[in-house]
Design a protein around this motif. Structure first.
Motif, PDB file in Angstrom:
ATOM      1  N   VAL A   1      -5.014  -5.740  -0.572  1.00 31.79           N
ATOM      2  CA  VAL A   1      -3.697  -6.148  -0.098  1.00 31.79           C
ATOM      3  C   VAL A   1      -3.401  -7.543  -0.627  1.00 31.79           C
ATOM      4  CG1 VAL A   1      -2.178  -6.397   1.897  1.00 31.79           C
ATOM      5  CG2 VAL A   1      -4.114  -4.804   2.004  1.00 31.79           C
ATOM      6  N   ALA A   2      -2.311  -7.673  -1.367  1.00 32.87           N
ATOM      7  CA  ALA A   2      -1.947  -8.953  -1.973  1.00 32.87           C
ATOM      8  C   ALA A   2      -0.818  -9.620  -1.194  1.00 32.87           C
ATOM      9  CB  ALA A   2      -1.524  -8.728  -3.414  1.00 32.87           C
TER      10      ALA A   2
ATOM     11  N   SER B   1      -8.519  -9.374  -0.170  1.00 40.32           N
ATOM     12  CA  SER B   1      -7.184  -9.165   0.378  1.00 40.32           C
ATOM     13  C   SER B   1      -6.750 -10.385   1.191  1.00 40.32           C
ATOM     14  CB  SER B   1      -7.168  -7.935   1.287  1.00 40.32           C
ATOM     15  OG  SER B   1      -7.488  -6.755   0.589  1.00 40.32           O
TER      16      SER B   1
ATOM     17  N   LEU C   1      -2.034  -2.190  -2.516  1.00 45.43           N
ATOM     18  CA  LEU C   1      -2.073  -1.610  -3.855  1.00 45.43           C
ATOM     19  C   LEU C   1      -2.878  -0.315  -3.789  1.00 45.43           C
ATOM     20  CD1 LEU C   1      -2.715  -4.963  -5.742  1.00 45.43           C
ATOM     21  CD2 LEU C   1      -0.536  -3.821  -5.327  1.00 45.43           C
TER      22      LEU C   1
ATOM     23  N   ARG D   1      -3.907  -4.420 -10.421  1.00 42.20           N
ATOM     24  CA  ARG D   1      -2.683  -4.063 -11.139  1.00 42.20           C
ATOM     25  C   ARG D   1      -2.958  -3.698 -12.597  1.00 42.20           C
ATOM     26  NH1 ARG D   1       1.858  -5.542  -8.174  1.00 42.20           N
ATOM     27  NH2 ARG D   1       1.514  -7.067  -6.504  1.00 42.20           N
TER      28      ARG D   1
ATOM     29  N   ASP E   1      -3.255   2.886 -12.463  1.00 38.23           N
ATOM     30  CA  ASP E   1      -1.927   2.833 -11.866  1.00 38.23           C
ATOM     31  C   ASP E   1      -2.042   2.510 -10.380  1.00 38.23           C
ATOM     32  OD1 ASP E   1      -0.490   3.700 -14.227  1.00 38.23           O
ATOM     33  OD2 ASP E   1      -1.362   5.676 -13.870  1.00 38.23           O
ATOM     34  N   THR E   2      -1.018   1.859  -9.847  1.00 38.44           N
ATOM     35  CA  THR E   2      -1.011   1.534  -8.425  1.00 38.44           C
ATOM     36  C   THR E   2       0.382   1.718  -7.847  1.00 38.44           C
ATOM     37  OG1 THR E   2      -0.552  -0.813  -8.866  1.00 38.44           O
ATOM     38  CG2 THR E   2      -2.871  -0.183  -8.592  1.00 38.44           C
ATOM     39  N   ASN E   3       0.417   2.080  -6.568  1.00 33.17           N
ATOM     40  CA  ASN E   3       1.638   2.020  -5.783  1.00 33.17           C
ATOM     41  C   ASN E   3       1.629   0.723  -4.998  1.00 33.17           C
ATOM     42  OD1 ASN E   3       2.977   4.799  -6.016  1.00 33.17           O
ATOM     43  ND2 ASN E   3       0.864   5.351  -5.500  1.00 33.17           N
ATOM     44  N   GLU E   4       2.767   0.076  -4.917  1.00 31.68           N
ATOM     45  CA  GLU E   4       2.885  -1.162  -4.155  1.00 31.68           C
ATOM     46  C   GLU E   4       3.632  -0.861  -2.859  1.00 31.68           C
ATOM     47  OE1 GLU E   4       4.522  -4.246  -6.556  1.00 31.68           O
ATOM     48  OE2 GLU E   4       3.171  -3.859  -8.249  1.00 31.68           O
TER      49      GLU E   4
ATOM     50  N   GLN F   1      11.896   3.174  -1.000  1.00 32.66           N
ATOM     51  CA  GLN F   1      10.568   3.070  -1.592  1.00 32.66           C
ATOM     52  C   GLN F   1      10.264   4.278  -2.481  1.00 32.66           C
ATOM     53  OE1 GLN F   1       8.019   0.548  -0.978  1.00 32.66           O
ATOM     54  NE2 GLN F   1       7.126   1.569  -2.753  1.00 32.66           N
TER      55      GLN F   1
ATOM     56  N   THR G   1       1.309  -6.667   0.393  1.00 29.73           N
ATOM     57  CA  THR G   1       1.551  -5.473  -0.412  1.00 29.73           C
ATOM     58  C   THR G   1       0.222  -4.752  -0.645  1.00 29.73           C
ATOM     59  OG1 THR G   1       3.414  -6.520  -1.543  1.00 29.73           O
ATOM     60  CG2 THR G   1       2.421  -4.603  -2.604  1.00 29.73           C
TER      61      THR G   1
ATOM     62  N   GLU H   1      -6.045  -9.243  -7.224  1.00 28.73           N
ATOM     63  CA  GLU H   1      -4.762  -8.575  -7.428  1.00 28.73           C
ATOM     64  C   GLU H   1      -4.556  -8.252  -8.901  1.00 28.73           C
ATOM     65  OE1 GLU H   1       0.036  -9.493  -6.863  1.00 28.73           O
ATOM     66  OE2 GLU H   1      -1.473 -10.915  -6.101  1.00 28.73           O
TER      67      GLU H   1
END
Length: 354
Positions: A353-354, A267, A276, A237, A241-244, A322, A274, A233
């Motif tokens: 996936v975190a 994951s 990523l 991050r 860049d990442t979307n959560e 969101q 979440t 994770e």
């Protein structure tokens, strides 16, 4: 121009503390012969300490350092046959370009009769043969750093150490010199450790990039592997860049935005988590271009930032609060405008996936 055969580096179980702070916490790091490895991480993660340990400028509390087949853990810096290029150019202001290189070679006890040929060879390598008689104050920052690089390489080190060598330069010169250093390193095949805070530099220059946190190596991979398949994770991050996005994990995949995509190793195994998701993996389609039956969730364009070859689109999902960021091509922005409704989806590529 050929250097002597490249050697590998092995760093095992490195520990170094400053008071209660663990700068290196059982760090293992390998650099293959002729490879350029870059270390990235937040301030205080231990990347500079690792470089200083390799150079011999920092003592270890525990662990071993080997270059080739030789254990150099307790070898003094001047016996390690390494050269370092710093952020500051560290040139002697009262000596010309030639004088700076000549002095360095004299310290290495290179015979006087051989020095000029070596100097000419390395100034040619960095494109400064015409500036050989100039003093540092008569040169630009980029030229001075090229002199520092030529001086370091002239000694034919087993390992080249680069300690944020580009951070004092302006953006355009930094990119030019970044590419130059990579070209020269590949041409010579010198084993190199490069410490930087700039992700773009690390990803563009390195054969492999190591991401560090709290004195440990989170992941050491090729730039593509690091970006597309982060192992933790923290790496996901930290790099890019990442979307959560909320999702539910089961059977090796995750249901996110009503789409099922594979989950990367590392994951969570099951349940809510979440996802990523990289911005370039978010698809954005103008509503009038949407094909009936295709996947997509309604969203509204909140902000559009043109970046030249691509644009950054900030979106607000219609069904929730969101927020989502997407990277799209410059051509695709012709049909997008702030306030317009679009349909968004995800490329079916693996995510962490975190």
């Amino acid at each position: 121009m050929n250097n002597h055969p490249a050697v590998g580096v092995e760093m095992r179980g490195l520990r170094r503390s400053f008071g209660q702070v663990k700068a290196l916490d059982d760090l293992d790091l390998d650099i293959r012969p002729g490879e350029l490895v870059a270390l990235l991480g937040p301030s205080g993660c231990g990347k500079t300490t690792a470089l200083r340990v390799l150079s011999g400028l920092e003592e270890l509390d525990a662990g071993t350092v080997s270059v080739g087949a030789r254990d150099i853990t307790h070898t003094p810096p001047n016996k390690r046959n390494m050269a370092m290029v710093f952020q500051s150019y560290s040139l002697f202001p009262h000596l010309t370009v030639t004088g700076n290189l000549d002095f360095a070679l004299s310290m290495r006890k290179v015979p006087r009769g051989k020095r000029q040929a070596i100097i000419d060879e390395h100034l040619e390598l960095v494109g400064l043969i015409a500036q050989r008689d100039r003093y540092p104050h008569e040169m630009s920052g980029g030229q001075q750093q090229r002199v520092a690089l030529a001086r370091a390489l002239a000694s034919k080190p087993d390992v080249l150490l680069l300690d944020e060598p580009l951070s004092a330069l302006d953006a355009k010169v930094r990119v030019q010199l970044r590419d130059e250093i990579r070209r020269i390193q590949q041409e010579l095949g010198t084993t190199t450790l490069f410490v930087t805070h700039d992700q773009g530099e690390a990803l563009a220059m390195a054969d492999r990039v190591g991401v560090m946190q709290a004195g440990r190596l989170e992941q050491l991979s090729t730039p593509r592997e690091l970006y597309e398949r982060p192992a933790t994770e923290f790496v996901a991050r930290f790099i890019g860049d990442t979307n959560e996005l909320p999702g539910v994990v089961s059977a090796g995949g995750v249901l996110v935005m009503d789409q099922w995509v594979p989950a990367l190793p590392g994951s969570i195994r099951e349940g809510r988590g979440t996802a990523l998701v990289r911005p370039e993996r978010v698809t954005v389609t103008a509503c009038e271009d949407h094909v009936d039956g295709g996947a997509g969730k309604m969203a509204t364009v909140r902000q559009l930032s043109f970046q030249g070859d691509h644009a950054v689109v900030h979106l607000a999902m219609a069904e929730s609060a969101q927020e989502l960021t997407a990277f799209v091509t410059a051509r695709e922005t012709a049909e997008l405008a702030v306030g317009t409704d679009v349909l968004v989806g995800l490329d079916p590529l693996p995510v962490l996936v975190a």
